[in-house]
Design an enzyme around this catalytic site. Structure first.
Site, PDB file in Angstrom:
ATOM      1  N   ASP A 111      38.962  47.849  34.323  1.00  0.00           N
ATOM      2  CA  ASP A 111      39.261  48.278  36.414  1.00  0.00           C
ATOM      3  C   ASP A 111      39.800  49.502  36.509  1.00  0.00           C
ATOM      4  O   ASP A 111      41.564  48.844  36.904  1.00  0.00           O
ATOM      5  CB  ASP A 111      39.205  46.363  36.738  1.00  0.00           C
ATOM      6  CG  ASP A 111      38.822  45.587  36.641  1.00  0.00           C
ATOM      7  OD1 ASP A 111      37.984  45.319  35.862  1.00  0.00           O
ATOM      8  OD2 ASP A 111      38.577  44.623  37.295  1.00  0.00           O
ATOM      9  N   LYS A 163      33.150  47.269  42.207  1.00  0.00           N
ATOM     10  CA  LYS A 163      34.623  45.594  42.550  1.00  0.00           C
ATOM     11  C   LYS A 163      35.425  45.929  43.954  1.00  0.00           C
ATOM     12  O   LYS A 163      35.636  47.247  44.293  1.00  0.00           O
ATOM     13  CB  LYS A 163      35.750  45.619  42.230  1.00  0.00           C
ATOM     14  CG  LYS A 163      36.854  44.377  42.084  1.00  0.00           C
ATOM     15  CD  LYS A 163      37.547  44.658  40.700  1.00  0.00           C
ATOM     16  CE  LYS A 163      38.651  43.593  40.940  1.00  0.00           C
ATOM     17  NZ  LYS A 163      39.433  43.715  39.399  1.00  0.00           N
ATOM     18  N   LYS A 201      31.269  42.664  41.600  1.00  0.00           N
ATOM     19  CA  LYS A 201      32.201  41.391  41.041  1.00  0.00           C
ATOM     20  C   LYS A 201      33.459  41.845  42.752  1.00  0.00           C
ATOM     21  O   LYS A 201      34.755  42.521  43.055  1.00  0.00           O
ATOM     22  CB  LYS A 201      33.690  42.256  40.655  1.00  0.00           C
ATOM     23  CG  LYS A 201      35.436  41.284  39.926  1.00  0.00           C
ATOM     24  CD  LYS A 201      36.095  41.930  38.404  1.00  0.00           C
ATOM     25  CE  LYS A 201      36.833  41.217  38.959  1.00  0.00           C
ATOM     26  NZ  LYS A 201      37.540  41.856  38.015  1.00  0.00           N
TER      27      LYS A 201
END
Length: 301
Positions: free
Chosen positions: A138, A201, A237
């Site tokens: 991430d 995300k 996400k």
């Protein structure tokens, strides 16, 4: 594909607000949606006082996120979370604890949460985390590139991070609470996807404003448009600030209505959350028994 693309904030807010009022799930259907949410959770610990012991406990919860009596009462098979997400130095502990389970290890990297480190150091952090056993990375983008509309710099940065990930999946954190406008959110989403992000995300969870339904709607519309234009599917996400089972259902409704059933699977949808799991477990206990259990009845995430 993104420059000059307008976003109507009031329309996005109205659409997001209508999701949970137009559609309601109850009883067994609600339980099914909540079990599916568990499959899509990136069970996360990103605290400065993280230890090997805490990570091992989190991984134990990831392997068995529901109490056994709930699993049996619902007639479920094996249920696990989507991934366990930790800092890079915690990756070896998570990788050992999850070996043989099939649960991916996700690691934040690139100077999380601010990302204000020299690029070569951020790339080295990615490579180190992957070498230690991370299956997913991430990353955080440089917000300045978005604020100044320096899209080529943003593209080059994310593309370099994608290359550094090697076989690991890359989730690009846009830190939408820092991007000022929904137009910036849309543009950053498209550039990250063009540069090779496997997921986009919303947030690090450390911003003042994290995942919201209107912002998520804008990102999801960018996903849909990008998929239609390229034939390539990118995951989504939301992360940060989500704590309740009700929110878990709301985001799944958003995914299903905007993108379809495929985006209710963990290969295309994840929640960045931990405390949400506790409330989901309480709600499932209530579905089975008609009573809410005391907090000590369920192990914390």
């Amino acid at each position: 594909m993104f420059e000059g693309h307008g976003v109507n904030r009031s329309a996005a807010e109205r659409r997001a607000a209508s999701l949970t009022t137009r559609r309601s799930v109850k009883k067994a259907h609600q339980a099914a949606w909540l079990v599916n949410a568990i499959r899509c959770i990136d069970l996360t610990t990103l605290s400065g006082d993280d230890t090997e012991g805490r990570v091992r406990r989190l991984c134990a919860k990831a392997r068995q996120p529901l109490a056994q009596h709930i699993v049996e009462a619902l007639g479920l098979g094996v249920v696990t979370v989507g991934a366990v997400c930790v800092y890079p130095t915690m990756v070896p502990h998570a990788a050992r604890a999850l070996r043989g389970t099939g649960i991916p290890v996700a690691s934040v990297a690139t100077g999380f949460p601010a990302g204000l480190m020299p690029l070569h150091l951020r790339l080295e952090e990615i490579r180190w985390a992957v070498d230690q056993g991370a299956d997913e990375i991430d990353i955080v983008i440089t917000r300045e590139h978005v604020m100044t509309q320096n899209w080529s710099a943003l593209y080059d940065e994310v593309a370099a991070m994608r290359e550094a990930c090697g076989p690991a999946h890359l989730k690009a954190i846009l830190a939408t609470g820092d991007l000022s406008t929904l137009r910036n959110v849309h543009a950053a989403s498209v550039v990250a996807m063009q540069a090779g992000a496997d997921f986009i995300k919303t947030s690090t969870g450390k911003e003042g404003v994290n995942a919201t339904l209107p912002v998520s709607l804008v990102m999801i519309r960018a996903l849909r448009d990008y998929g239609e234009a390229t034939g390539h599917r990118v995951g989504f996400k939301p992360a940060g600030g989500m704590k309740s089972a009700k929110e878990a259902i709301a985001w799944q409704i958003l995914m299903k209505e905007e993108l379809g059933r495929d985006w209710l699977e963990p290969d295309l949808f994840r929640f960045g959350a931990s405390s949400m799991l506790g409330d989901i477990e309480r709600q499932l206990e209530h579905h089975i028994t008609g009573r809410y259990a005391a907090s000590h009845r369920h192990s914390p995430a």
